[in-house]
Design a protein around this motif. Structure first.
Motif, PDB file in Angstrom:
ATOM      1  N   SER A 149      66.886  38.409  79.704  1.00  0.00           N
ATOM      2  CA  SER A 149      67.958  38.842  80.597  1.00  0.00           C
ATOM      3  C   SER A 149      68.138  37.861  81.753  1.00  0.00           C
ATOM      4  O   SER A 149      67.262  37.040  82.047  1.00  0.00           O
ATOM      5  CB  SER A 149      67.642  40.234  81.160  1.00  0.00           C
ATOM      6  OG  SER A 149      66.558  40.147  82.079  1.00  0.00           O
ATOM      7  N   ASP A 150      69.273  37.958  82.419  1.00  0.00           N
ATOM      8  CA  ASP A 150      69.521  37.145  83.609  1.00  0.00           C
ATOM      9  C   ASP A 150      68.483  37.450  84.686  1.00  0.00           C
ATOM     10  O   ASP A 150      68.068  36.556  85.413  1.00  0.00           O
ATOM     11  CB  ASP A 150      70.926  37.395  84.143  1.00  0.00           C
ATOM     12  CG  ASP A 150      72.009  36.847  83.220  1.00  0.00           C
ATOM     13  OD1 ASP A 150      71.707  35.938  82.410  1.00  0.00           O
ATOM     14  OD2 ASP A 150      73.154  37.316  83.315  1.00  0.00           O
ATOM     15  N   THR A 151      68.051  38.697  84.775  1.00  0.00           N
ATOM     16  CA  THR A 151      67.029  39.081  85.756  1.00  0.00           C
ATOM     17  C   THR A 151      65.715  38.372  85.458  1.00  0.00           C
ATOM     18  O   THR A 151      65.059  37.858  86.369  1.00  0.00           O
ATOM     19  CB  THR A 151      66.825  40.611  85.756  1.00  0.00           C
ATOM     20  OG1 THR A 151      68.077  41.232  86.085  1.00  0.00           O
ATOM     21  CG2 THR A 151      65.768  41.026  86.757  1.00  0.00           C
ATOM     22  N   ALA A 195      68.842  27.176  81.494  1.00  0.00           N
ATOM     23  CA  ALA A 195      68.997  27.957  82.726  1.00  0.00           C
ATOM     24  C   ALA A 195      68.029  27.540  83.824  1.00  0.00           C
ATOM     25  O   ALA A 195      68.347  27.643  85.010  1.00  0.00           O
ATOM     26  CB  ALA A 195      68.814  29.447  82.419  1.00  0.00           C
ATOM     27  N   LYS A 203      66.030  34.778  86.554  1.00  0.00           N
ATOM     28  CA  LYS A 203      65.928  34.648  88.013  1.00  0.00           C
ATOM     29  C   LYS A 203      64.481  34.743  88.474  1.00  0.00           C
ATOM     30  O   LYS A 203      64.057  34.020  89.371  1.00  0.00           O
ATOM     31  CB  LYS A 203      66.780  35.712  88.700  1.00  0.00           C
ATOM     32  CG  LYS A 203      68.262  35.443  88.604  1.00  0.00           C
ATOM     33  CD  LYS A 203      69.069  36.549  89.242  1.00  0.00           C
ATOM     34  CE  LYS A 203      70.548  36.332  88.988  1.00  0.00           C
ATOM     35  NZ  LYS A 203      71.362  37.448  89.447  1.00  0.00           N
TER      36      LYS A 203
END
Length: 89
Positions: free
Chosen positions: A12-14, A45, A17
């Motif tokens: 996931s993007d989370t 990413a 991050k």
């Protein structure tokens, strides 16, 4: 050495991050299609935010196939920069 697992190839993007907060990330994906896609996504990413290296798994094997801690360390030590992997794909 801190170790984190994505618990599957869908990242996931989370998760990305959170991984960006680390100085270095070593990606060790399964050598299947989903693992290759996950490895590429993480490398793309993260490579500007942190040092990213990629473990090249042995043909038909993944992390669970390592029999000793020394085997794991050797594979991690041999990890290549993510930009090298991205350039080759």
């Amino acid at each position: 050495t801190p170790v984190l697992a994505t618990f599957g190839a869908k990242v996931s993007d989370t998760q990305i991050k959170l991984l960006a907060d680390y100085r270095e990330v070593v990606v060790w994906a399964d050598p299947d299609a989903a693992g290759v896609l996950m490895q590429r996504r993480l490398a793309k990413a993260l490579h500007r935010e942190t040092t990213v290296r990629v473990v090249t798994p042995d043909e038909g094997k993944d992390l669970a196939d390592c029999e000793t801690l020394d085997d794991v360390k050797r594979k991690i030590d041999a990890a290549v920069p993510a930009v090298t992997v991205l350039a080759a794909q």
